[in-house]
Design a protein around this motif. Sequence first.
Motif, short mmCIF file in Angstrom:
data_model
loop_
_atom_site.label_atom_id
_atom_site.label_comp_id
_atom_site.label_asym_id
_atom_site.label_seq_id
_atom_site.Cartn_x
_atom_site.Cartn_y
_atom_site.Cartn_z
N ALA A 318 0.96 -1.10 -0.01
CA ALA A 318 -0.06 -0.13 -0.11
C ALA A 318 0.93 1.22 -0.12
CB ALA A 318 -1.06 0.06 1.26
N VAL A 319 0.62 1.98 -0.67
CA VAL A 319 1.30 3.50 -0.77
C VAL A 319 0.52 4.47 -0.14
CG1 VAL A 319 2.24 5.28 -2.09
CG2 VAL A 319 2.17 2.83 -2.99
N ILE A 320 0.99 5.37 0.75
CA ILE A 320 0.39 6.37 1.83
C ILE A 320 0.68 7.43 1.04
CG2 ILE A 320 -0.11 7.22 3.82
CD1 ILE A 320 1.14 4.50 5.13
N ASP A 321 -0.37 8.18 0.54
CA ASP A 321 -0.24 9.84 -0.08
C ASP A 321 -0.67 10.65 0.79
OD1 ASP A 321 1.07 9.95 -3.09
OD2 ASP A 321 -0.19 7.73 -3.12
N ARG A 322 0.11 11.74 0.76
CA ARG A 322 -0.47 13.11 1.62
C ARG A 322 -1.00 14.08 0.48
NH1 ARG A 322 1.87 14.18 7.23
NH2 ARG A 322 0.16 15.31 8.04
N SER A 323 -1.66 13.19 -0.51
CA SER A 323 -2.10 14.17 -1.68
C SER A 323 -2.86 13.32 -2.57
CB SER A 323 -0.91 14.53 -2.71
OG SER A 323 -0.13 13.56 -2.89
N VAL A 324 -3.69 13.83 -3.46
CA VAL A 324 -4.57 13.20 -4.38
C VAL A 324 -4.33 13.17 -5.81
CG1 VAL A 324 -6.46 13.47 -2.72
CG2 VAL A 324 -6.42 15.08 -4.69
N SER A 325 -4.69 12.32 -6.66
CA SER A 325 -4.41 12.30 -7.88
C SER A 325 -5.80 12.57 -8.66
CB SER A 325 -3.87 11.01 -8.60
OG SER A 325 -3.79 11.18 -9.88
N PHE A 326 -5.98 13.55 -9.00
CA PHE A 326 -7.42 14.27 -9.75
C PHE A 326 -7.63 13.52 -10.85
CE2 PHE A 326 -6.28 18.07 -7.11
CZ PHE A 326 -7.39 18.04 -6.37
N GLY A 327 -8.71 12.82 -10.95
CA GLY A 327 -8.96 11.57 -12.23
C GLY A 327 -8.77 10.18 -11.87
N TRP A 328 -8.25 10.11 -10.69
CA TRP A 328 -7.95 8.66 -10.13
C TRP A 328 -8.51 8.92 -8.82
CZ3 TRP A 328 -6.59 4.66 -13.34
CH2 TRP A 328 -5.88 5.05 -14.55
N SER A 329 -9.08 7.84 -8.28
CA SER A 329 -9.67 7.74 -6.93
C SER A 329 -8.33 7.39 -6.04
CB SER A 329 -10.78 7.04 -6.77
OG SER A 329 -11.28 6.82 -5.33
N THR A 330 -7.23 7.70 -6.18
CA THR A 330 -6.09 7.29 -5.43
C THR A 330 -5.20 8.48 -5.34
OG1 THR A 330 -4.60 6.87 -7.62
CG2 THR A 330 -6.17 5.00 -6.84
N GLY A 331 -3.84 8.25 -4.50
CA GLY A 331 -3.00 9.15 -4.60
C GLY A 331 -1.94 8.88 -5.65
N PRO A 332 -1.15 9.93 -6.15
CA PRO A 332 -0.38 10.04 -7.13
C PRO A 332 0.90 8.98 -7.02
CG PRO A 332 0.05 11.89 -5.84
CD PRO A 332 -1.28 11.39 -5.16
N VAL A 353 -3.64 4.48 -0.40
CA VAL A 353 -4.07 5.16 1.05
C VAL A 353 -3.82 6.81 1.03
CG1 VAL A 353 -3.78 5.16 3.49
CG2 VAL A 353 -3.28 3.13 2.35
N ILE A 354 -4.98 7.51 1.30
CA ILE A 354 -4.83 8.82 1.33
C ILE A 354 -5.14 9.40 2.46
CG2 ILE A 354 -5.78 10.91 0.31
CD1 ILE A 354 -6.50 9.56 -2.08
N GLY A 355 -4.41 10.26 3.31
CA GLY A 355 -4.43 10.83 4.42
C GLY A 355 -3.45 12.17 4.72
N GLY A 356 -3.79 12.66 5.89
CA GLY A 356 -3.03 13.76 6.19
C GLY A 356 -3.40 15.20 5.51
N LEU A 357 -4.49 15.26 4.66
CA LEU A 357 -4.45 16.19 4.07
C LEU A 357 -4.85 17.54 5.00
CD1 LEU A 357 -6.65 15.05 1.09
CD2 LEU A 357 -4.14 14.88 1.24
N GLY A 358 -4.44 18.68 4.66
CA GLY A 358 -4.69 19.97 5.35
C GLY A 358 -4.21 19.88 6.72
N GLY A 359 -3.17 19.28 7.01
CA GLY A 359 -2.80 19.21 8.51
C GLY A 359 -3.06 18.16 9.03
#
Length: 392
Positions: A318-332, A353-359
């Motif tokens: 699993a890759v934990i991203d602190r950002s999103v890839s618009f156009g995919w329901s995933t992190g970049p 995995v997506i988390g940590g957005l906006g602090g």
Amino acid sequence: MGKKVVLTGNYSASEAAALCRPDLIAAYPITPQSSVVEYLAGMVHNGKLDSNLVQVESEHSACSVVQGAIAGGGRVFTATSAQGLALMFEPYTRMSTLRFPMVMALATREMTSPETVWSGQQDAMCVRESGWIQCFCDSNQEIVDMIIQGYKLAENKKVLLPVNVCYDGFYSSHLTEGVDLPLQEEVDQFLPPVHINHCVLDPENPFALDPLTPGPLMLKYRKSHLDAMEAALDEIEKIDKEFGDQFGRYYGGAISEYKTEDADVVIVTIGGMTGTGMDAVDLAREEGIKAGLIKLRFTRPFPAKRIAKAMEGKKAFAVIDRSVSFGWSTGPMYMETRAALVDADEKFAHFSVIGGLGGADISLDMILSTIRKLNVVKEEPGQKDTQWYMVD
């Protein structure tokens, strides 16, 4: 070697930049980067740093000013975050496509809107196709060391590309840690004086630095740029070893691995979440789960071969991203890690995995929940639903 000090991440970036003897500094303050340039301004004002400090009215001007200094043969430094990075996008892109070597500190932050000034990695991810090298740090010590290594990499004749040293806004930029700050003579020994001769403007030998470029020549420019990115992967490994041999701190090159040798399941982390991730791996091991961690230190150039090698014999990731890839329901970085593993769906169970957005925090329990989920699905190859670290 060096001296022990306690610094914030921003001050760590400032001290490291000063040790690299920049001829010119130009930056505009923006949260959470502001104290980088403020600290450097104080060093120049107090006579601690012999450098030209240019006060500019915006980030666009800051990036343009340092371009001019590089074109004159100098070593430069700047720093920014989020909307400041967006404002400097035009000269930022020109910096890399003109093959101007420099280092910029990027205290990563969410992009607005909704309005926010807090931590996230969306700003860095938004510009990852702009031709810069991108390094992500998880400690203040690494910030110091990678700014110094960054100049060595950027100014390498096989590379000649600008480097972003990225670290999490507030979590790294404003929190203090103990740092082994190298001595000036040690950095001088590691980092030779700047010698850029491929683009230096000289009244005695005039030339067009950025002429209108037709398609056939543009193709040569772009291929040369991509070739330099590929060359940088090898140079990253060499510089890491050279730095470690001198200073005793090795980072593993483009990626680093933690307890991956016998792991069945692996999490991939970026930036400041890595320490928490290693603690989660330790707890999972106590539960009998064979967990490991890959820290993605460089996102550009993307270390696809290193990741593929590290994932050999594993069952799930699993890759934990602190950002999103618009156009995919995933992190970049999940998408890019999956791309590096061309047969991922046949060999691995995997999910984003997506988390940590906006602090928002990425906690130990959150990462441990990811490892447990990987352990449950590890015998079922294929992509699973994206996991969101939601905070009530």
